[in-house]
Design a protein around this motif. Structure first.
Motif, mmCIF file in Angstrom:
data_model
loop_
_atom_site.group_PDB
_atom_site.id
_atom_site.type_symbol
_atom_site.label_atom_id
_atom_site.label_comp_id
_atom_site.label_asym_id
_atom_site.label_seq_id
_atom_site.Cartn_x
_atom_site.Cartn_y
_atom_site.Cartn_z
ATOM 1 N N ARG A 192 0.827 -1.213 0.000
ATOM 2 C CA ARG A 192 0.000 0.000 0.000
ATOM 3 C C ARG A 192 0.859 1.259 0.000
ATOM 4 O O ARG A 192 0.384 2.339 -0.363
ATOM 5 C CB ARG A 192 -0.929 0.004 1.221
ATOM 6 C CG ARG A 192 -0.220 0.037 2.561
ATOM 7 C CD ARG A 192 -1.197 -0.020 3.709
ATOM 8 N NE ARG A 192 -0.513 -0.016 4.991
ATOM 9 C CZ ARG A 192 -1.128 -0.069 6.172
ATOM 10 N NH1 ARG A 192 -2.450 -0.129 6.206
ATOM 11 N NH2 ARG A 192 -0.440 -0.062 7.297
ATOM 12 N N THR A 193 2.137 1.114 0.407
ATOM 13 C CA THR A 193 3.056 2.241 0.351
ATOM 14 C C THR A 193 3.197 2.742 -1.075
ATOM 15 O O THR A 193 3.345 3.948 -1.313
ATOM 16 C CB THR A 193 4.450 1.828 0.897
ATOM 17 O OG1 THR A 193 4.301 1.391 2.245
ATOM 18 C CG2 THR A 193 5.425 2.988 0.852
ATOM 19 N N VAL A 196 0.462 5.175 -1.884
ATOM 20 C CA VAL A 196 0.680 6.472 -1.233
ATOM 21 C C VAL A 196 1.630 7.331 -2.071
ATOM 22 O O VAL A 196 1.362 8.514 -2.341
ATOM 23 C CB VAL A 196 1.250 6.289 0.193
ATOM 24 C CG1 VAL A 196 1.667 7.641 0.782
ATOM 25 C CG2 VAL A 196 0.224 5.614 1.091
ATOM 26 N N ARG A 199 0.131 8.510 -5.392
ATOM 27 C CA ARG A 199 -0.751 9.669 -5.186
ATOM 28 C C ARG A 199 0.071 10.945 -5.033
ATOM 29 O O ARG A 199 -0.275 11.990 -5.597
ATOM 30 C CB ARG A 199 -1.633 9.461 -3.950
ATOM 31 C CG ARG A 199 -2.779 8.488 -4.163
ATOM 32 C CD ARG A 199 -3.856 8.647 -3.114
ATOM 33 N NE ARG A 199 -3.363 8.368 -1.771
ATOM 34 C CZ ARG A 199 -3.365 7.170 -1.200
ATOM 35 N NH1 ARG A 199 -3.825 6.116 -1.879
ATOM 36 N NH2 ARG A 199 -2.926 6.995 0.027
ATOM 37 N N ARG A 200 1.158 10.858 -4.279
ATOM 38 C CA ARG A 200 2.014 12.039 -4.096
ATOM 39 C C ARG A 200 2.653 12.461 -5.409
ATOM 40 O O ARG A 200 2.784 13.663 -5.697
ATOM 41 C CB ARG A 200 3.093 11.740 -3.053
ATOM 42 C CG ARG A 200 2.565 11.588 -1.637
ATOM 43 C CD ARG A 200 3.689 11.220 -0.682
ATOM 44 N NE ARG A 200 3.200 11.026 0.672
ATOM 45 C CZ ARG A 200 3.946 10.573 1.674
ATOM 46 N NH1 ARG A 200 5.214 10.251 1.453
ATOM 47 N NH2 ARG A 200 3.428 10.416 2.873
#
Length: 227
Positions: A192-193, A196, A199-200
């Motif tokens: 899931r990292t 993240v 998205r960034r």
């Protein structure tokens, strides 16, 4: 023969690491504290730095931060070595720009494997000076991202992710493949990292409209493409 600089204030640990690295055909330099390491770096050009966090005087964390701000050494791969094994400590170490984080005690074989993995990633990053897709340019020499000559601010992990995508355009990658290629042997990082950081990265590219290039492939993962 790649050169590895070991920075650790414990001679016994340096000896164990040096032996393992020399057995793997690396050339080894040693320093017992941060200032000694800086003096060596003024005259030597190691291919990788093995850096202990808990050093006398200036900590390894401080040294890593200073090196990443130095034009000469900011692209020097760094593996942080520490007895501090909590997730918060590992994240803090990696956020300074370290390429990997190894917790003491460690296996010499694992250490050598980690060194080889980081060196492979560093070598892959040097293949192209720059890549440009649809006006988005990533420059591996200056470590900058721009669009139409306009700079785009991007964090270190997102930079590595974008560099991998742009040098492997039009191919779909699963989250586990991205973890392996971008994060390497940092096995504690969860899939899931990846979401993240994607998205960034999209947020960073949004203002110039290049976020559209980073595509979600349903049931697979992600792809970077102008098609």
């Amino acid at each position: 023969m790649a050169t590895i600089l070991i920075v650790d204030d414990e001679p016994d640990i340096r000896e164990v690491i040096r032996f393992a690295l020399e057995e793997a055909d690396f050339h080894v330099l040693e320093a017992g504290h941060a200032d000694e390491a800086r003096k060596l770096l003024a005259t030597e050009a190691p291919d990788l730095l093995l850096l202990d966090w808990m050093l006398p005087g200036r900590s390894g964390l401080e040294l890593a931060q200073q090196l990443k701000q130095s034009p000469k050494n900011r692209n020097l791969p760094v593996i942080m070595v520490s007895a501090r094994g909590e997730e918060e400590d590992r994240v803090k170490g990696l956020n300074t720009g370290a390429d990997d984080y190894i917790t003491k005690p460690f296996s010499p074989r694992e250490l050598v494997a980690r060194v080889n993995a980081v060196l492979r990633r560093a070598k892959a990053d040097e293949v192209a000076d720059h890549v440009e897709i649809s006006g988005l340019r990533i420059d591996n020499i200056s470590h900058r991202v721009s669009a139409g000559g306009r700079p785009i601010e991007i964090a270190p992990t997102e930079y590595r992710l974008l560099h991998f995508f742009m040098t492997h355009a039009d191919r779909a990658f699963s989250r586990s493949q991205l973890l392996d290629q971008v994060w390497g042997d940092q096995v504690y990082v969860e899939e899931r990292t990846v979401d993240v950081h994607v998205r960034r990265l999209r947020k960073a590219l949004e203002e110039t409209g290049h976020d559209r290039l980073l595509q979600t492939v349903r049931g697979v993962g992600y792809r970077f493409s102008d098609k």
